[in-house]
Design a protein around this motif. Structure first.
Motif, PDB file in Angstrom:
ATOM      1  N   ASP A  31       0.855  -1.185   0.000  1.00  0.00           N
ATOM      2  CA  ASP A  31       0.000   0.000   0.000  1.00  0.00           C
ATOM      3  C   ASP A  31       0.892   1.235   0.000  1.00  0.00           C
ATOM      4  O   ASP A  31       2.118   1.130  -0.058  1.00  0.00           O
ATOM      5  N   GLU A  32       0.280   2.418   0.073  1.00  0.00           N
ATOM      6  CA  GLU A  32       1.052   3.657  -0.011  1.00  0.00           C
ATOM      7  C   GLU A  32       2.007   3.828   1.167  1.00  0.00           C
ATOM      8  O   GLU A  32       3.133   4.297   1.004  1.00  0.00           O
ATOM      9  N   ALA A  33       1.564   3.431   2.353  1.00  0.00           N
ATOM     10  CA  ALA A  33       2.431   3.560   3.532  1.00  0.00           C
ATOM     11  C   ALA A  33       3.652   2.657   3.397  1.00  0.00           C
ATOM     12  O   ALA A  33       4.782   3.058   3.698  1.00  0.00           O
ATOM     13  N   ASP A  34       3.401   1.431   2.937  1.00  0.00           N
ATOM     14  CA  ASP A  34       4.509   0.487   2.722  1.00  0.00           C
ATOM     15  C   ASP A  34       5.445   1.011   1.645  1.00  0.00           C
ATOM     16  O   ASP A  34       6.674   0.940   1.763  1.00  0.00           O
ATOM     17  N   LEU A  35       4.878   1.569   0.577  1.00  0.00           N
ATOM     18  CA  LEU A  35       5.680   2.139  -0.502  1.00  0.00           C
ATOM     19  C   LEU A  35       6.568   3.271   0.017  1.00  0.00           C
ATOM     20  O   LEU A  35       7.756   3.351  -0.310  1.00  0.00           O
ATOM     21  N   PHE A  36       5.996   4.126   0.860  1.00  0.00           N
ATOM     22  CA  PHE A  36       6.780   5.239   1.417  1.00  0.00           C
ATOM     23  C   PHE A  36       7.936   4.716   2.266  1.00  0.00           C
ATOM     24  O   PHE A  36       9.075   5.173   2.133  1.00  0.00           O
ATOM     25  N   HIS A  37       7.661   3.744   3.156  1.00  0.00           N
ATOM     26  CA  HIS A  37       8.711   3.193   4.017  1.00  0.00           C
ATOM     27  C   HIS A  37       9.812   2.543   3.187  1.00  0.00           C
ATOM     28  O   HIS A  37      11.000   2.726   3.456  1.00  0.00           O
ATOM     29  N   ARG A  38       9.408   1.781   2.165  1.00  0.00           N
ATOM     30  CA  ARG A  38      10.399   1.130   1.301  1.00  0.00           C
ATOM     31  C   ARG A  38      11.251   2.166   0.574  1.00  0.00           C
ATOM     32  O   ARG A  38      12.466   2.018   0.446  1.00  0.00           O
ATOM     33  N   CYS A  39      10.606   3.230   0.094  1.00  0.00           N
ATOM     34  CA  CYS A  39      11.330   4.264  -0.660  1.00  0.00           C
ATOM     35  C   CYS A  39      12.351   4.980   0.220  1.00  0.00           C
ATOM     36  O   CYS A  39      13.508   5.167  -0.175  1.00  0.00           O
ATOM     37  N   VAL A  40      11.922   5.352   1.426  1.00  0.00           N
ATOM     38  CA  VAL A  40      12.839   6.044   2.337  1.00  0.00           C
ATOM     39  C   VAL A  40      13.989   5.134   2.739  1.00  0.00           C
ATOM     40  O   VAL A  40      15.155   5.524   2.691  1.00  0.00           O
ATOM     41  N   SER A  41      13.669   3.902   3.125  1.00  0.00           N
ATOM     42  CA  SER A  41      14.699   2.964   3.569  1.00  0.00           C
ATOM     43  C   SER A  41      15.689   2.672   2.466  1.00  0.00           C
ATOM     44  O   SER A  41      16.905   2.704   2.660  1.00  0.00           O
ATOM     45  N   ARG A  42      15.163   2.394   1.265  1.00  0.00           N
ATOM     46  CA  ARG A  42      16.043   2.048   0.138  1.00  0.00           C
ATOM     47  C   ARG A  42      16.872   3.247  -0.298  1.00  0.00           C
ATOM     48  O   ARG A  42      18.066   3.108  -0.617  1.00  0.00           O
ATOM     49  N   SER A  43      16.275   4.443  -0.303  1.00  0.00           N
ATOM     50  CA  SER A  43      17.032   5.630  -0.711  1.00  0.00           C
ATOM     51  C   SER A  43      18.193   5.899   0.224  1.00  0.00           C
ATOM     52  O   SER A  43      19.272   6.305  -0.206  1.00  0.00           O
ATOM     53  N   ARG A  44      17.984   5.654   1.531  1.00  0.00           N
ATOM     54  CA  ARG A  44      19.080   5.848   2.489  1.00  0.00           C
ATOM     55  C   ARG A  44      20.221   4.896   2.183  1.00  0.00           C
ATOM     56  O   ARG A  44      21.408   5.253   2.268  1.00  0.00           O
ATOM     57  N   ARG A  45      19.879   3.633   1.824  1.00  0.00           N
ATOM     58  CA  ARG A  45      20.938   2.673   1.516  1.00  0.00           C
ATOM     59  C   ARG A  45      21.660   3.036   0.213  1.00  0.00           C
ATOM     60  O   ARG A  45      22.861   2.863   0.089  1.00  0.00           O
ATOM     61  N   LEU A  46      20.901   3.536  -0.792  1.00  0.00           N
ATOM     62  CA  LEU A  46      21.549   3.938  -2.039  1.00  0.00           C
ATOM     63  C   LEU A  46      22.504   5.090  -1.810  1.00  0.00           C
ATOM     64  O   LEU A  46      23.531   5.187  -2.442  1.00  0.00           O
TER      65      LEU A  46
END
Length: 298
Positions: free
Chosen positions: A283-298
């Protein structure tokens, strides 16, 4: 379930998914007020970040988990966080401090009773060998390197047996035994990890094989395995420091231009992996968490 899921993903070579899973779980637990579960997820995240040589992120999560675990007297997460801090300290080259931290971790493990000692078995056996070589006594009863090595050599768990075979090969190399006998153990270890799909552990075997071949003057064969190991490190999203300096020097001498191409390929691999991870959002909340988490790792 939490630590087994993270362990399965990490050992299977899917470190970014393991990190994302634990980070999302930690955030969800905090939102629901499950501070004990959040502390365990944060400790596991820090532990595997240390195993992946992601020092800054590892220390951030390990220190937070240590504070929360100490405050809530959560022996389970305290054990994991201290084991992770010991691993990171070991990678920093502070062997005696790593030993002292591990002793504290194993004491907490005894208090927790159900703490997953298989977790440290997968990642800390190399440390036990170095502690032994430095003349340090076992960090706890039952944690003598040779004793644990012999147990794992006959263990029904193929991944543990593979770890033991790799370490047995390295013992033979250190003692001056014939290279053929050490290589036979490494080949057996490789077969164990191929059977179980333990990509992260398989990469350790490729590195050990390459170093043995380089030591024997078989530079071309060593180079091929070093390239395989490097591609494994890159594809798993791990830190370049996992490749030892002697193999890095071999690669640098052989094909510096290839690494420029590899860097571009690495960026593209990680970009498409990022898209794949976002596509799996529920869902959108999961998408937001994934985006933030993954962007930090990138």
């Amino acid at each position: 379930i939490l630590w087994m899921r993270g362990l399965t993903l990490f050992v299977a070579g899917e470190a970014p998914r393991a990190f994302g899973f634990l980070e999302n779980y930690r955030r969800s637990a905090l939102e629901m007020g499950w501070s004990a579960v959040a502390a365990i997820a944060g400790a596991l995240l820090g532990f595997w970040l240390a195993a992946a040589r992601k020092k800054e992120d590892a220390l951030f999560h390990l220190k937070a988990a240590l504070e929360e675990s100490s405050r809530s007297k959560n022996a389970y997460s305290l054990f994991i966080a201290r084991a992770g801090l010991s691993l990171q300290t070991y990678h920093d080259g502070n062997l005696r401090e790593a030993y002292n931290i591990l002793r504290s971790a194993l004491e907490e493990g005894e208090k927790a009773r159900s703490a997953p000692q298989i977790l440290v078995s997968f990642h800390l056996m190399d440390m036990l060998a170095d502690f032994r070589d430095q003349g340090l006594p076992p960090a706890a009863e039952g944690w003598e390197f040779k004793e644990r090595l012999e147990l794992y050599l006959v263990d029904s768990n193929l991944s543990l047996r593979g770890i033991a075979l790799r370490l047995e090969a390295q013992e033979k190399i250190r003692s001056g035994r014939a290279a053929e006998t050490a290589m036979a153990d490494l080949i057996a270890a490789r077969d164990c990890f191929r059977t179980t799909g333990a990509v992260f552990l398989l990469n350790d075997v490729h590195i050990a094989m390459a170093r043995l071949l380089l030591r024997e003057g078989r530079a071309d064969e060593a180079l091929a395995l070093a390239q395989t190991a490097w591609r494994g490190i890159r594809s798993m999203g791990l830190a370049p420091e996992l490749l030892p300096d002697d193999l890095q020097a071999l690669l640098d001498q052989a094909a510096p231009a290839a690494f420029a191409r590899d860097s571009a390929l690495e960026f593209m691999d990680r970009y498409f992996e990022f898209l794949h991870e976002l596509d799996a959002a529920e869902d959108e909340a999961d998408l937001f968490h994934r985006c933030v988490s993954r962007s930090r790792r990138l």
